[in-house]
Write a protein that holds these residues in place. Sequence first.
Motif, short mmCIF file in Angstrom:
data_model
loop_
_atom_site.label_atom_id
_atom_site.label_comp_id
_atom_site.label_asym_id
_atom_site.label_seq_id
_atom_site.Cartn_x
_atom_site.Cartn_y
_atom_site.Cartn_z
N GLY A 134 32.56 10.96 -8.26
CA GLY A 134 31.69 11.30 -9.38
C GLY A 134 31.33 12.77 -9.41
O GLY A 134 31.24 13.45 -8.37
N ALA A 135 31.10 13.28 -10.62
CA ALA A 135 30.83 14.71 -10.80
C ALA A 135 29.53 15.14 -10.14
O ALA A 135 29.40 16.29 -9.70
CB ALA A 135 30.79 15.02 -12.30
N ARG A 136 28.55 14.24 -10.03
CA ARG A 136 27.24 14.62 -9.49
C ARG A 136 27.31 14.99 -8.02
O ARG A 136 26.38 15.60 -7.48
CB ARG A 136 26.23 13.51 -9.71
N TYR A 137 28.41 14.65 -7.34
CA TYR A 137 28.53 14.91 -5.92
C TYR A 137 29.46 16.08 -5.58
O TYR A 137 29.77 16.31 -4.42
CB TYR A 137 29.02 13.64 -5.20
N ARG A 138 29.88 16.83 -6.60
CA ARG A 138 30.83 17.92 -6.35
C ARG A 138 30.22 19.03 -5.52
O ARG A 138 30.93 19.77 -4.84
CB ARG A 138 31.32 18.48 -7.69
N GLY A 139 28.92 19.18 -5.56
CA GLY A 139 28.27 20.24 -4.80
C GLY A 139 27.93 19.85 -3.37
O GLY A 139 27.37 20.67 -2.62
N TRP A 140 28.25 18.64 -2.95
CA TRP A 140 27.92 18.20 -1.59
C TRP A 140 28.76 18.91 -0.55
O TRP A 140 29.93 19.23 -0.77
CB TRP A 140 28.12 16.69 -1.47
N ARG A 141 28.13 19.17 0.61
CA ARG A 141 28.82 19.74 1.77
C ARG A 141 28.59 18.84 2.98
O ARG A 141 27.84 17.86 2.91
CB ARG A 141 28.30 21.15 2.06
N VAL A 142 29.21 19.19 4.09
CA VAL A 142 29.11 18.42 5.33
C VAL A 142 28.59 19.33 6.43
O VAL A 142 29.06 20.45 6.60
CB VAL A 142 30.48 17.82 5.74
N ALA A 143 27.61 18.83 7.20
CA ALA A 143 27.12 19.52 8.39
C ALA A 143 27.26 18.60 9.58
O ALA A 143 26.76 17.47 9.57
CB ALA A 143 25.66 19.93 8.22
N THR A 144 27.97 19.04 10.60
CA THR A 144 28.18 18.25 11.80
C THR A 144 28.74 19.15 12.89
O THR A 144 29.33 20.20 12.59
CB THR A 144 29.16 17.08 11.56
N ALA A 145 28.56 18.75 14.14
CA ALA A 145 29.15 19.48 15.26
C ALA A 145 30.53 18.93 15.63
O ALA A 145 31.17 19.43 16.56
CB ALA A 145 28.23 19.43 16.47
N LEU A 146 31.01 17.93 14.91
CA LEU A 146 32.37 17.43 15.13
C LEU A 146 33.38 18.56 14.93
O LEU A 146 33.21 19.42 14.06
CB LEU A 146 32.69 16.31 14.14
N SER A 147 34.45 18.53 15.70
CA SER A 147 35.52 19.52 15.56
C SER A 147 36.32 19.24 14.29
O SER A 147 36.70 18.09 14.02
CB SER A 147 36.45 19.49 16.78
N ARG A 148 36.59 20.30 13.54
CA ARG A 148 37.39 20.14 12.33
C ARG A 148 38.86 19.95 12.70
O ARG A 148 39.38 20.61 13.59
CB ARG A 148 37.23 21.34 11.41
N ALA A 149 39.52 19.02 11.99
CA ALA A 149 40.95 18.75 12.21
C ALA A 149 41.66 18.80 10.87
O ALA A 149 42.46 17.91 10.53
CB ALA A 149 41.15 17.40 12.89
N GLY A 150 41.36 19.83 10.10
CA GLY A 150 41.94 19.97 8.77
C GLY A 150 40.90 20.15 7.69
O GLY A 150 41.19 20.71 6.62
N ALA A 151 39.69 19.69 7.93
CA ALA A 151 38.61 19.87 6.96
C ALA A 151 38.21 21.33 6.90
O ALA A 151 38.17 22.02 7.92
CB ALA A 151 37.41 19.01 7.33
N PRO A 152 37.88 21.86 5.72
CA PRO A 152 37.37 23.23 5.64
C PRO A 152 35.97 23.31 6.22
O PRO A 152 35.31 22.28 6.43
CB PRO A 152 37.39 23.52 4.14
N ALA A 153 35.50 24.51 6.50
CA ALA A 153 34.14 24.67 7.02
C ALA A 153 33.14 24.03 6.08
O ALA A 153 33.14 24.30 4.88
CB ALA A 153 33.84 26.15 7.21
N HIS A 154 32.29 23.14 6.62
CA HIS A 154 31.27 22.42 5.86
C HIS A 154 31.87 21.61 4.71
O HIS A 154 31.20 21.34 3.72
CB HIS A 154 30.20 23.39 5.32
N GLY A 155 33.11 21.20 4.89
CA GLY A 155 33.78 20.46 3.82
C GLY A 155 34.14 19.05 4.23
O GLY A 155 34.11 18.67 5.40
N PHE A 156 34.51 18.26 3.23
CA PHE A 156 35.00 16.91 3.48
C PHE A 156 36.45 17.00 3.96
O PHE A 156 37.17 17.96 3.65
CB PHE A 156 34.89 16.07 2.21
N GLY A 157 36.87 16.01 4.71
CA GLY A 157 38.22 16.01 5.24
C GLY A 157 38.26 15.43 6.63
O GLY A 157 37.40 14.63 7.01
N ARG A 158 39.25 15.86 7.43
CA ARG A 158 39.47 15.27 8.76
C ARG A 158 38.72 16.03 9.85
O ARG A 158 38.74 17.26 9.91
CB ARG A 158 40.96 15.24 9.09
#
Length: 611
Positions: A134-158
């Motif tokens: 949905g369009a209302r969630y386009r501005g959402w980001r991700v915060a976590t200490a998990l190691s990124r495995a393809g996801a951009p910084a503060h982004g959705f993905g692996r």
Amino acid sequence: MTIRYRIVPKNPEAHLFEVACTVTEPDPAGQRFSLPAWIPGSYLVRDFARHVVSIRAESAGREIALEKLDKQTWRAAPCARPVVVTAVVYAWDLSVRGAHLDATHGFFNGTSVFLRVIGRERERCEVEIRRPAGARYRGWRVATALSRAGAPAHGFGRYAAADYDELIDHPVEMGTFDLVRFAACGIPHEVAITGRHDTDLDRLRRDLARLCETQIRFWHGPRAGRPGGPKVPFDRYVFLVTAVGDGYGGLEHRASTALLCSRDDLPEAGVEKPGEGYRTFLGLASHEYFHTWNVKRLKPAAFTPYDLERENYTTLLWAFEGITSYYDDLLLVRSGLVSEKDYLEILGRSVTNLLRTPGRRVQTVAEASFDAWIKYYRQDENAPNAQVSYYLKGSLVALALDLTIRARTRGARSLDDVMRALWTRYGAKGIGVPERAIEGLAEEVASAPLRGFFDRALRSTRELPLAPLLAVAGLTLKAREAESASDRGGKAGKNGEARRRRASLGLRTSADPLGVRVTHVIAGGAGERAGVAAGDVVVAVDGLRASGATLEPRLARRRLGERVRLHLFRRDELHEVEAELAAPAADTAYLEANGRAKAGARFRAAWLDAK
């Protein structure tokens, strides 16, 4: 092999996550899956599986049988192809322990959503975190200490974790949070703040940086973070802060912490000197950050490894929570964020809270640690009379131990040395701490026998010898009667005396539409002797209507020893009892510095200003 997960905020409005787990080579006898019963750091069986709304298994695109074996364990039918188990999880727990999802944000701990693949816990894990549709969630980001495995910084993905234990030790926040960045001893830190707030972000950045640097150097010395210096056990750290109208809580993780706080406790922009609420927030952040060492890596042998299906018993929570509670405020002083005066007031309040806990006379702090699973997190109306907090008393045991070691070694050694020795021998090596190891190491550091101290402090209900120990630091510990029911302790009237003596019923109360509701009846008090019970609603005193605004002033006009007639409702039945008013206990503690004790002042400076 890699265990693969996918988590999707499938229906934020209904608070539903969809979580899939894929096993490429399942157990030929039928792969078993389990959801943890509790989360490390919060010692109560919470049965996270109760939030599973539905669950199914499939292989090669076809549904296969999934048998439930117990409250939290399932077994997929035997098959030679990869198995995918998909669960829909209800997430409406606005706390630091579970999972929460709505149209404003999403948060989860792995223990609430990720199935454990039994027998494959040590294999690498990957998780794909997806954005809600949905369009209302386009501005959402991700915060976590998990190691990124393809996801951009503060982004959705692996994202990836070395094993299941690491996967569930990195909570995730998603939404439109504010982000603050700083470095402490060269290590990147972030603060993600969710919820409406007007925080002075610059001040928060500066203060947390000072606090984190103080703690890193406490554990690793002044060269921590420098090339060739001692290695800090994390490469980056994330504070996940949820600001609400009224809330308080924190839970530690190996490279992050989840904090719940009142938005008014965050520093307000334009205010030069934030108040007590901000000190409360800094104390919470300090507590959870100290846990990065003391609990997450330096932990009881009973927790190595964690058994997430059942209770893990230890008598050492007085140390892992209590010592942490001692240092959370002490390190605020050493970092310059709290004054000596404020710190002494904090200590006075801690002693006051212990004095106002009759349960200290019936439960030892070692017993409180062991019984955390059935008592601390399940407190009822009789808890003050039957329990003592291993956080509270543990912090005062730590204070007493620190002052004892400093006094016996003439300031050459301290509890700081005990903690660093524990880190070197156990925490840095991933070895669990045996039940009596802290006591033995403290004796080694002090070069003196301490069996009597520990028997008294940990395994008896005798009062802690705080007054003589504080006297060595040039401090006098005094106690007086509370001046009012709302007196929080730590402050005294002129010359340390109460302005008036206050008659007491020995009750703790809260507001009620009908009168005053009794929440706790203190053991040995006038209310208990009269037969008042928790849950009663006092509606009249001597024929006059009672309320939260009138009860205390009315009692203040009565003499000690007088009898008062109480009308109260117990359930829907009206009762009349007569109580004889007693003097309140001298349970408001406060500390005074002796300005003429130069040796005590030097001792105190070395304790509070240790570098």
